[in-house]
Design an enzyme around this catalytic site. Structure first.
Site, PDB file in Angstrom:
ATOM      1  N   GLY B 126      -8.386 -18.544   6.560  1.00 43.77           N
ATOM      2  CA  GLY B 126      -7.584 -19.494   6.077  1.00 43.77           C
ATOM      3  C   GLY B 126      -5.905 -19.539   6.897  1.00 43.77           C
ATOM      4  O   GLY B 126      -5.119 -18.815   6.593  1.00 43.77           O
ATOM      5  N   TYR B 127      -6.430 -20.049   8.116  1.00 44.51           N
ATOM      6  CA  TYR B 127      -5.242 -20.275   8.956  1.00 44.51           C
ATOM      7  C   TYR B 127      -4.740 -21.719   9.132  1.00 44.51           C
ATOM      8  O   TYR B 127      -3.506 -22.055   8.575  1.00 44.51           O
ATOM      9  CB  TYR B 127      -5.487 -19.858  10.543  1.00 44.51           C
ATOM     10  CG  TYR B 127      -5.499 -18.389  10.793  1.00 44.51           C
ATOM     11  CD1 TYR B 127      -5.613 -17.366   9.830  1.00 44.51           C
ATOM     12  CD2 TYR B 127      -5.375 -17.956  12.290  1.00 44.51           C
ATOM     13  CE1 TYR B 127      -5.874 -15.898  10.068  1.00 44.51           C
ATOM     14  CE2 TYR B 127      -5.337 -16.758  12.477  1.00 44.51           C
ATOM     15  CZ  TYR B 127      -5.581 -15.744  11.448  1.00 44.51           C
ATOM     16  OH  TYR B 127      -5.531 -14.512  11.919  1.00 44.51           O
ATOM     17  N   GLU B 243     -10.655 -13.325  19.006  1.00 37.69           N
ATOM     18  CA  GLU B 243     -11.574 -14.586  18.756  1.00 37.69           C
ATOM     19  C   GLU B 243     -11.780 -15.331  19.910  1.00 37.69           C
ATOM     20  O   GLU B 243     -12.985 -15.662  20.499  1.00 37.69           O
ATOM     21  CB  GLU B 243     -10.948 -15.386  17.781  1.00 37.69           C
ATOM     22  CG  GLU B 243     -11.785 -16.705  17.290  1.00 37.69           C
ATOM     23  CD  GLU B 243     -10.882 -17.674  16.524  1.00 37.69           C
ATOM     24  OE1 GLU B 243      -9.682 -17.268  16.046  1.00 37.69           O
ATOM     25  OE2 GLU B 243     -11.465 -18.814  16.375  1.00 37.69           O
ATOM     26  N   ASN B 378      -8.638 -26.404  24.129  1.00 36.50           N
ATOM     27  CA  ASN B 378      -8.624 -25.871  25.499  1.00 36.50           C
ATOM     28  C   ASN B 378      -6.975 -26.762  26.059  1.00 36.50           C
ATOM     29  O   ASN B 378      -6.545 -25.990  27.172  1.00 36.50           O
ATOM     30  CB  ASN B 378      -9.551 -27.109  26.216  1.00 36.50           C
ATOM     31  CG  ASN B 378     -10.729 -26.240  26.170  1.00 36.50           C
ATOM     32  OD1 ASN B 378     -10.829 -25.417  25.118  1.00 36.50           O
ATOM     33  ND2 ASN B 378     -11.901 -26.463  26.872  1.00 36.50           N
TER      34      ASN B 378
HETATM   35  C1  LIG Z   1     -15.397 -27.151  13.750  1.00 36.45           C
HETATM   36  C2  LIG Z   1     -14.013 -26.517  13.585  1.00 36.45           C
HETATM   37  C3  LIG Z   1     -14.048 -25.135  12.711  1.00 36.45           C
HETATM   38  C4  LIG Z   1     -12.704 -24.700  12.538  1.00 36.45           C
HETATM   39  N1  LIG Z   1     -12.834 -23.558  11.557  1.00 36.45           N
HETATM   40  C5  LIG Z   1     -11.472 -23.265  11.139  1.00 36.45           C
HETATM   41  C6  LIG Z   1     -11.397 -21.921  10.368  1.00 36.45           C
HETATM   42  O1  LIG Z   1     -12.399 -21.435   9.883  1.00 36.45           O
HETATM   43  N2  LIG Z   1     -10.227 -21.771  10.062  1.00 36.45           N
HETATM   44  C7  LIG Z   1      -9.078 -22.148  10.370  1.00 36.45           C
HETATM   45  O2  LIG Z   1      -8.041 -21.705   9.887  1.00 36.45           O
HETATM   46  N3  LIG Z   1      -9.316 -23.136  11.111  1.00 36.45           N
HETATM   47  C8  LIG Z   1     -10.444 -23.622  11.647  1.00 36.45           C
HETATM   48  N4  LIG Z   1     -10.277 -24.549  12.437  1.00 36.45           N
HETATM   49  C9  LIG Z   1      -9.293 -25.350  13.069  1.00 36.45           C
HETATM   50  C10 LIG Z   1      -8.771 -25.253  14.407  1.00 36.45           C
HETATM   51  O3  LIG Z   1      -8.201 -24.039  14.484  1.00 36.45           O
HETATM   52  C11 LIG Z   1      -7.766 -26.369  14.752  1.00 36.45           C
HETATM   53  O4  LIG Z   1      -8.461 -27.646  14.343  1.00 36.45           O
HETATM   54  C12 LIG Z   1      -7.145 -26.507  15.998  1.00 36.45           C
HETATM   55  O5  LIG Z   1      -6.219 -25.421  15.914  1.00 36.45           O
HETATM   56  C13 LIG Z   1      -6.297 -27.746  16.426  1.00 36.45           C
HETATM   57  O6  LIG Z   1      -5.531 -28.182  15.454  1.00 36.45           O
HETATM   58  P1  LIG Z   1      -5.679 -29.602  14.957  1.00 36.45           P
HETATM   59  O7  LIG Z   1      -6.916 -29.906  14.413  1.00 36.45           O
HETATM   60  O8  LIG Z   1      -4.431 -29.699  13.860  1.00 36.45           O
HETATM   61  O9  LIG Z   1      -5.347 -30.659  16.025  1.00 36.45           O
HETATM   62  P2  LIG Z   1      -3.538 -30.939  16.624  1.00 36.45           P
HETATM   63  O10 LIG Z   1      -3.116 -29.584  16.562  1.00 36.45           O
HETATM   64  O11 LIG Z   1      -3.151 -31.874  15.820  1.00 36.45           O
HETATM   65  O12 LIG Z   1      -4.032 -31.294  18.189  1.00 36.45           O
HETATM   66  C14 LIG Z   1      -4.466 -32.642  18.420  1.00 36.45           C
HETATM   67  C15 LIG Z   1      -4.534 -32.777  20.025  1.00 36.45           C
HETATM   68  O13 LIG Z   1      -3.285 -32.362  20.631  1.00 36.45           O
HETATM   69  C16 LIG Z   1      -3.363 -31.435  21.541  1.00 36.45           C
HETATM   70  N5  LIG Z   1      -2.290 -30.636  21.622  1.00 36.45           N
HETATM   71  C17 LIG Z   1      -1.622 -29.841  20.578  1.00 36.45           C
HETATM   72  N6  LIG Z   1      -0.550 -29.375  20.912  1.00 36.45           N
HETATM   73  C18 LIG Z   1      -0.412 -29.442  22.222  1.00 36.45           C
HETATM   74  C19 LIG Z   1       0.626 -29.187  23.376  1.00 36.45           C
HETATM   75  N7  LIG Z   1       1.612 -28.482  22.957  1.00 36.45           N
HETATM   76  N8  LIG Z   1       0.198 -29.695  24.571  1.00 36.45           N
HETATM   77  C20 LIG Z   1      -1.106 -30.160  24.881  1.00 36.45           C
HETATM   78  N9  LIG Z   1      -1.595 -30.850  24.097  1.00 36.45           N
HETATM   79  C21 LIG Z   1      -1.674 -30.278  22.757  1.00 36.45           C
HETATM   80  C22 LIG Z   1      -4.444 -30.865  20.925  1.00 36.45           C
HETATM   81  O14 LIG Z   1      -5.028 -29.711  22.044  1.00 36.45           O
HETATM   82  C23 LIG Z   1      -5.504 -31.480  20.494  1.00 36.45           C
HETATM   83  O15 LIG Z   1      -6.418 -32.141  21.692  1.00 36.45           O
HETATM   84  C24 LIG Z   1     -11.518 -25.394  12.815  1.00 36.45           C
HETATM   85  C25 LIG Z   1     -11.581 -26.526  13.712  1.00 36.45           C
HETATM   86  C26 LIG Z   1     -12.735 -26.869  13.940  1.00 36.45           C
HETATM   87  C27 LIG Z   1     -12.815 -28.133  14.664  1.00 36.45           C
END
Ligand SMILES: Cc1cc2nc3c(=O)[nH]c(=O)nc-3n(C[C@H](O)[C@H](O)[C@H](O)COP(=O)(O)OP(=O)(O)OC[C@H]3O[C@@H](n4cnc5c(N)ncnc54)[C@H](O)[C@@H]3O)c2cc1C
Lengths: 370, 392
Positions: B126-127, B243, B378
């Site tokens: 739960g992050y 991770e 990425n």
């Molecule tokens: C299949 C799947 C499983 C997951 N499982 C878990 C889980 O079990 N527990 C949990 O806690 N989380 C989980 N996650 C969450 C995951 O860690 C987040 O989706 C991830 O951190 C990206 O956050 P966001 O989806 O809010 O995208 P955003 O942060 O909104 O990003 C949107 C886009 O902006 C880009 N971006 C953001 N900031 C920057 C920057 N500073 N410079 C350049 N580009 C940037 C990102 O790379 C992305 O392309 C999961 C996600 C997926 C897709």
């Protein structure tokens, strides 16, 4: 040289865009996915009433004499909204084979209901071993009692609602084209759900009996190729519409989604990626214009122009959609967000009538072969 | 310089290979594929690994780990992937496990480590929150102290397998002042606690892996906090590093390439076999070269660790390049399946396309889009490498 739309073409474009805007929100579309055959029969009637189904047919055949440009206008608008109605299958594939085959009795019998929106059509060409090749056809047509007997299997035939199938079948060393009513007792259909929301079918022909007049052409490969080529251009127009939507939707999302205290669209790393999405879309649109002119002008290079377009759309279409998913983060991989649905459609467009590799090869063969 | 295994490593490789072939049966694989039996079948598989002593191989020996060299760990995960067997669900053994033995107190270790190793606890992570994805430190889920409990309110999102989980390890805000990183605590939350609602999120592959988890006045004993209050970010960061390096996926890439070669030998295109098509060969070669270079990148990192060095900045490249490679392999697989990949399974998840692998090619490609998003996207990885690797 003139790439602008005529007044009528502009009106057509406007009315299509209006339809998509009012009838194809993601929620409206999601409902249609669960309708029989995964599209709206009411919309199809609307298309008939607005005259859209008659666009590419000559006036003698009950149409308005439109060409490839009008078909592309329709499909680009449909691509933006991921419209599900099988315009390509019924109108551009089945309808165009009927209209151009020279078989007057079949054209007379089927075109009127098709244009009136009462008949759905499909082109059954693909077989398990053929991959993208139109000529590697193992379904067989034999003459029998002054008519024909068809046996074989066609796979992944698009438009499961079709009442009429145009079937390619080997007869002697030619590929013949046949009009096969879907309710012929020799026809067995298995419906398949596709990831882009559409319904397709596998078609088995077992001693399927047809009268002589149901043979549209005994040597029909050239007609088949021509109709498929033009439908391919229309599919690419659909892809360009979808790509256009995707880069714009991504730009909009990046203005509203905030991380690290600012809209993600402020990050230069993402700005460049969105500029590239825009550029790839415009590159595809440019080859679309090239192919449209090539078909309209009856150019000698029409084969390579169409293959160049399809190869580029196959590659860049998926690339733009993958980027859109990536830049939406977790939201991009949900079923709820429509971005993924665009990706799926663009992937299916890539593998319809030959993928990017296939068309690059076809381009090489057309251009460099001695 | 050579890349040969020692005789002992070869014996080990053989042992792993035999174990995987004998224990990872087709029947078990089929049950893992089906959503209704997935949880139970995964637990069964992890218990088999645990019985062999391998489930928590990366843990310290005193907690039931194997003390393997990095080379052995790589042999293990490669053989596992080549057999098509899934690794353990990472949240327990690979994520919270190391946090527990590094930062947990004795009571927490005794309570959670053996049960986690034996797969008697299914964990979820739960992050992420709706407003805190890449910017994880912006998380808002509140934990307010009330006697011996915290009271939790807020929402977590993208929680993988929360629908199966017994426990969640969770980042919560215990202080709203100062730097956002400074007010975060690391809690272990019993998923049966009153006030927790788990709602499914259907993903792009039409499956249910992801969830939204909301907390409404959920009581969590202070005794379930790892380490100090407001120090959770430190523990979470340690976990994230773990991770990321676990994610290169070389074995998966090699297995899928093997499949692609086998299938292409049987796939007919027009008159001939697809594998004989020079255009197809060129594409296959492009991807194979990428994967071989990834494999050696990983081996270089592992070798450095075995020689007692710290993994350098190359290890940051592993997740980045690994996820790219996985997607490249998946794209090729999808292209090989062509339009058959577009056919959805019928009722009861049966493959109805009349085609051996189209269904799998689609699912892997689709869900594979997420590999460049989770565990730090990425883009975020590139930011980290630019800053800490290249010093920009
Ligand atoms: C299949 C799947 C499983 C997951 N499982 C878990 C889980 O079990 N527990 C949990 O806690 N989380 C989980 N996650 C969450 C995951 O860690 C987040 O989706 C991830 O951190 C990206 O956050 P966001 O989806 O809010 O995208 P955003 O942060 O909104 O990003 C949107 C886009 O902006 C880009 N971006 C953001 N900031 C920057 C920057 N500073 N410079 C350049 N580009 C940037 C990102 O790379 C992305 O392309 C999961 C996600 C997926 C897709």
């Amino acid at each position: 040289m003139d790439f602008s739309l005529s007044e009528e073409q502009q009106l057509l474009k406007d009315s299509l865009e209006k339809f998509v805007a009012s009838e194809y929100s993601p929620t409206q579309r999601e409902k249609l996915l669960h309708a029989p055959a995964a599209f709206s029969a009411d919309h199809w009637q609307t298309f008939a009433e607005l005259g859209w189904l008659s666009i590419p047919f000559s006036e003698e055949q009950g149409g308005i004499g439109g060409g490839i440009v009008e078909s592309a206008i329709v499909m680009e608008a449909f691509g933006r909204g991921l419209v599900l109605e099988p315009f390509v299958d019924t109108v551009l594939l089945c309808g165009q084979v009927l209209a151009r085959s020279g078989n007057a009795s079949m054209a007379e019998q089927y075109l009127e209901p098709l244009i009136a929106g009462e008949l759905q059509g499909a082109l059954a060409w693909q077989e398990r071993q053929s991959r993208s090749s139109l000529e590697h056809c193992e379904t067989e047509a034999k003459r029998q009692d002054g008519g024909w007997l068809l046996n074989g299997e066609k796979v992944l035939v698009s438009n499961a609602a079709a009442n009429l199938l145009i079937v390619s079948a080997k007869q002697g060393d030619q590929v013949g084209l046949f009009a096969v009513p879907a309710d012929n007792p020799g026809v067995t259909l298995q419906t398949l759900k596709l990831m882009d929301g559409r319904d397709a079918m596998n078609v088995t022909l077992t001693d399927c009996q047809l009268t002589a007049e149901h043979c549209l052409q005994e040597a029909g490969l050239q007609l088949l190729q021509q109709v498929v080529d033009e439908a391919t251009v229309a599919l690419c127009a659909e892809a360009v519409g979808a790509m256009d939507y995707l880069y714009q939707a991504t730009v909009e999302y990046s203005k509203t989604r905030k991380q690290f205290g600012q809209p993600i669209g402020k990050f230069q790393a993402l700005q460049h990626r969105m500029v590239d999405m825009f550029m790839l879309t415009e590159q595809c649109r440019s080859l679309l214009v090239c192919a449209l002119c090539s078909v309209s002008d009856n150019s000698e290079t029409v084969t390579e122009d169409i293959s160049a377009l399809k190869a580029m759309v196959g590659r860049y279409g998926r690339q733009v959609a993958e980027e859109a998913v990536q830049l939406h983060g977790g939201m991009g991989v949900t079923h709820e967000m429509n971005i993924g649905h665009y990706l799926k459609r663009l992937m299916m467009i890539d593998v319809t009538f030959g993928d990017a590799d296939f068309h690059r090869r076809r381009y090489c063969n057309a251009r460099y072969a001695a | 310089m050579h890349a040969k295994f020692t005789p002992e490593e070869r014996v080990f490789q053989q042992e792993v290979r035999e174990f995987m072939t004998n224990e990872f049966t087709d029947e078990l694989a089929a049950r893992i594929r089906h959503p209704d039996s997935f949880r139970e079948a995964m637990i069964e598989w992890q218990k088999k690994l645990d019985a062999k002593g391998w489930a928590a191989n990366g843990w310290p020996v005193e907690h039931g780990g194997c003390g393997w060299s990095a080379t052995k760990r790589s042999i293990y995960s490669n053989e596992m992937a080549l057999a098509g067997a899934p690794d353990v669900v990472p949240m327990g053994i690979k994520m919270v496990g190391p946090v527990l033995y590094s930062f947990g107190n004795e009571e927490q270790k005794a309570r959670f480590l053996p049960a986690t190793k034996a797969s008697d606890i299914w964990w979820c992570q739960g992050y992420s929150e709706p407003g805190a994805g890449s910017d994880l430190a912006a998380l808002q889920t509140r934990a307010v102290r009330d006697g011996d409990d915290y009271i939790i309110n807020g929402t977590k999102i993208w929680t993988t397998y929360a629908q199966y989980a017994d426990w969640m390890f969770c980042l919560v805000r215990t202080n709203t002042e100062g730097k956002p990183q400074a007010g975060i605590s690391f809690l272990l939350i019993d998923m049966t606690s009153p006030g927790i609602t788990v709602s499914p999120i259907i993903s792009i592959d039409d499956e249910h892996h992801l969830n939204e988890v909301s907390f409404s006045d959920v009581r969590v004993p202070v005794a379930n906090r790892i380490g100090e209050e407001n120090e959770g970010w430190t523990y979470a960061k340690a976990l994230l590093t773990y991770e990321r390096t676990a994610l290169s996926g070389v074995g998966y890439c090699k297995r899928t390439l093997q499949r692609i070669r086998d299938y292409a030998a049987n796939e007919r295109q027009g008159g001939g076999r697809l594998i004989d098509d020079p255009d197809f060969q060129a594409r296959l070669a492009d991807v194979e070269m990428e994967v071989t270079s990834l494999e050696y990148l990983e081996l270089r990192v592992l070798n450095a660790v075995d020689k007692g060095g710290a993994p350098g900045m190359e290890s940051s490249l592993l997740k980045l390049k690994g996820s790219d490679c996985q997607q490249a392999v998946q794209t090729l697989y999808w292209n090989l399946a062509a339009a058959y990949g577009g056919v959805l399974p019928g009722d009861d998840h049966q493959n109805v396309s009349g085609h051996a692998y189209g269904d799998q090619a689609r699912r892997e490609y689709m869900f594979g889009r997420a590999t460049t998003i989770y565990g730090g996207s990425n883009e975020v990885q590139r930011n980290i490498i630019a800053k800490f690797g290249l010093g920009l």
